[in-house]
Design a protein around this motif. Structure first.
Motif, PDB file in Angstrom:
ATOM      1  N   ARG A 145       3.270 -11.539   1.905  1.00  0.00           N
ATOM      2  CA  ARG A 145       3.253 -10.157   1.424  1.00  0.00           C
ATOM      3  C   ARG A 145       2.376  -9.334   2.364  1.00  0.00           C
ATOM      4  O   ARG A 145       1.320  -9.791   2.781  1.00  0.00           O
ATOM      5  CB  ARG A 145       2.698 -10.066   0.010  1.00  0.00           C
ATOM      6  CG  ARG A 145       3.570 -10.740  -1.032  1.00  0.00           C
ATOM      7  CD  ARG A 145       2.904 -10.705  -2.365  1.00  0.00           C
ATOM      8  NE  ARG A 145       1.610 -11.392  -2.241  1.00  0.00           N
ATOM      9  CZ  ARG A 145       0.661 -11.393  -3.159  1.00  0.00           C
ATOM     10  NH1 ARG A 145       0.821 -10.746  -4.280  1.00  0.00           N
ATOM     11  NH2 ARG A 145      -0.469 -12.048  -2.963  1.00  0.00           N
ATOM     12  N   ASP A 148      -0.195 -12.079   3.914  1.00  0.00           N
ATOM     13  CA  ASP A 148      -1.021 -13.106   3.262  1.00  0.00           C
ATOM     14  C   ASP A 148      -0.258 -14.426   3.166  1.00  0.00           C
ATOM     15  O   ASP A 148       0.834 -14.573   3.725  1.00  0.00           O
ATOM     16  CB  ASP A 148      -1.499 -12.617   1.884  1.00  0.00           C
ATOM     17  CG  ASP A 148      -0.380 -12.348   0.904  1.00  0.00           C
ATOM     18  OD1 ASP A 148       0.765 -12.785   1.139  1.00  0.00           O
ATOM     19  OD2 ASP A 148      -0.647 -11.691  -0.115  1.00  0.00           O
ATOM     20  N   GLY A 172      -4.597  -8.533   3.389  1.00  0.00           N
ATOM     21  CA  GLY A 172      -5.428  -8.214   2.240  1.00  0.00           C
ATOM     22  C   GLY A 172      -6.916  -8.390   2.480  1.00  0.00           C
ATOM     23  O   GLY A 172      -7.710  -8.296   1.545  1.00  0.00           O
ATOM     24  N   ASP A 230     -10.707  -7.394   3.948  1.00  0.00           N
ATOM     25  CA  ASP A 230     -11.519  -6.224   4.285  1.00  0.00           C
ATOM     26  C   ASP A 230     -11.940  -6.362   5.734  1.00  0.00           C
ATOM     27  O   ASP A 230     -12.404  -7.423   6.147  1.00  0.00           O
ATOM     28  CB  ASP A 230     -12.758  -6.144   3.397  1.00  0.00           C
ATOM     29  CG  ASP A 230     -12.420  -5.761   1.972  1.00  0.00           C
ATOM     30  OD1 ASP A 230     -11.445  -5.023   1.769  1.00  0.00           O
ATOM     31  OD2 ASP A 230     -13.134  -6.210   1.061  1.00  0.00           O
ATOM     32  N   SER A 257      -6.079  -6.785   7.856  1.00  0.00           N
ATOM     33  CA  SER A 257      -5.870  -5.850   6.744  1.00  0.00           C
ATOM     34  C   SER A 257      -4.497  -6.036   6.105  1.00  0.00           C
ATOM     35  O   SER A 257      -4.347  -5.837   4.903  1.00  0.00           O
ATOM     36  CB  SER A 257      -6.054  -4.405   7.204  1.00  0.00           C
ATOM     37  OG  SER A 257      -5.044  -4.020   8.111  1.00  0.00           O
ATOM     38  N   TYR A 284       0.817  -1.215   0.000  1.00  0.00           N
ATOM     39  CA  TYR A 284       0.000   0.000   0.000  1.00  0.00           C
ATOM     40  C   TYR A 284       0.855   1.271   0.000  1.00  0.00           C
ATOM     41  O   TYR A 284       0.634   2.160  -0.801  1.00  0.00           O
ATOM     42  CB  TYR A 284      -0.936  -0.003   1.211  1.00  0.00           C
ATOM     43  CG  TYR A 284      -1.951   1.100   1.196  1.00  0.00           C
ATOM     44  CD1 TYR A 284      -3.133   0.957   0.489  1.00  0.00           C
ATOM     45  CD2 TYR A 284      -1.735   2.288   1.878  1.00  0.00           C
ATOM     46  CE1 TYR A 284      -4.077   1.975   0.465  1.00  0.00           C
ATOM     47  CE2 TYR A 284      -2.666   3.306   1.859  1.00  0.00           C
ATOM     48  CZ  TYR A 284      -3.828   3.148   1.154  1.00  0.00           C
ATOM     49  OH  TYR A 284      -4.756   4.153   1.126  1.00  0.00           O
ATOM     50  N   HIS A 316      -0.046  -6.330   2.718  1.00  0.00           N
ATOM     51  CA  HIS A 316      -0.885  -5.405   1.951  1.00  0.00           C
ATOM     52  C   HIS A 316      -0.995  -4.060   2.661  1.00  0.00           C
ATOM     53  O   HIS A 316      -1.246  -3.041   2.028  1.00  0.00           O
ATOM     54  CB  HIS A 316      -2.279  -6.005   1.747  1.00  0.00           C
ATOM     55  CG  HIS A 316      -2.246  -7.226   0.897  1.00  0.00           C
ATOM     56  ND1 HIS A 316      -2.622  -7.215  -0.417  1.00  0.00           N
ATOM     57  CD2 HIS A 316      -1.862  -8.502   1.169  1.00  0.00           C
ATOM     58  CE1 HIS A 316      -2.492  -8.432  -0.927  1.00  0.00           C
ATOM     59  NE2 HIS A 316      -2.024  -9.225   0.019  1.00  0.00           N
ATOM     60  N   ARG A 317      -0.850  -4.049   3.979  1.00  0.00           N
ATOM     61  CA  ARG A 317      -0.824  -2.833   4.796  1.00  0.00           C
ATOM     62  C   ARG A 317       0.224  -3.031   5.879  1.00  0.00           C
ATOM     63  O   ARG A 317       0.617  -4.150   6.176  1.00  0.00           O
ATOM     64  CB  ARG A 317      -2.191  -2.582   5.455  1.00  0.00           C
ATOM     65  CG  ARG A 317      -3.350  -2.366   4.491  1.00  0.00           C
ATOM     66  CD  ARG A 317      -3.220  -1.123   3.647  1.00  0.00           C
ATOM     67  NE  ARG A 317      -3.424   0.109   4.350  1.00  0.00           N
ATOM     68  CZ  ARG A 317      -4.582   0.741   4.454  1.00  0.00           C
ATOM     69  NH1 ARG A 317      -5.657   0.253   3.885  1.00  0.00           N
ATOM     70  NH2 ARG A 317      -4.667   1.860   5.104  1.00  0.00           N
TER      71      ARG A 317
END
Length: 76
Positions: free
Chosen positions: A33, A29, A53, A55, A50, A14, A35-36
């Motif tokens: 990786r 994940d 990845g 929601d 989060s 991000y 994502h945030r």
């Protein structure tokens, strides 16, 4: 090519901040990786998924006013 992929994995997808291997392993994940990360999201949201990845129902601090989705003017 392989080095570029390894270097990409060490960055938040991000905000492009550096993310440690342990953070990616725990919060990231299935491909490790992030994502945030802690630079662009709150710990509560990261703990709920989060960084992996997912929601989450908690307001995103990057999109909602105030760090935790609250109204920053009410604290003035």
């Amino acid at each position: 090519m392989r080095l570029a992929k390894a270097a990409q994995k060490k960055r938040c997808l991000y905000c492009d901040s550096h993310v440690t291997h342990d953070f990616r392993r725990v919060y990231g994940d299935s491909d490790d990786r992030a994502h945030r990360c802690r630079e662009c999201d709150t710990l509560v949201r990261l703990q709920r998924g989060s960084a992996g990845g997912l929601d989450v129902p908690i307001p995103d601090p990057q999109e909602a006013p105030g760090r935790h989705g609250g109204n920053p003017e009410r604290w003035s």
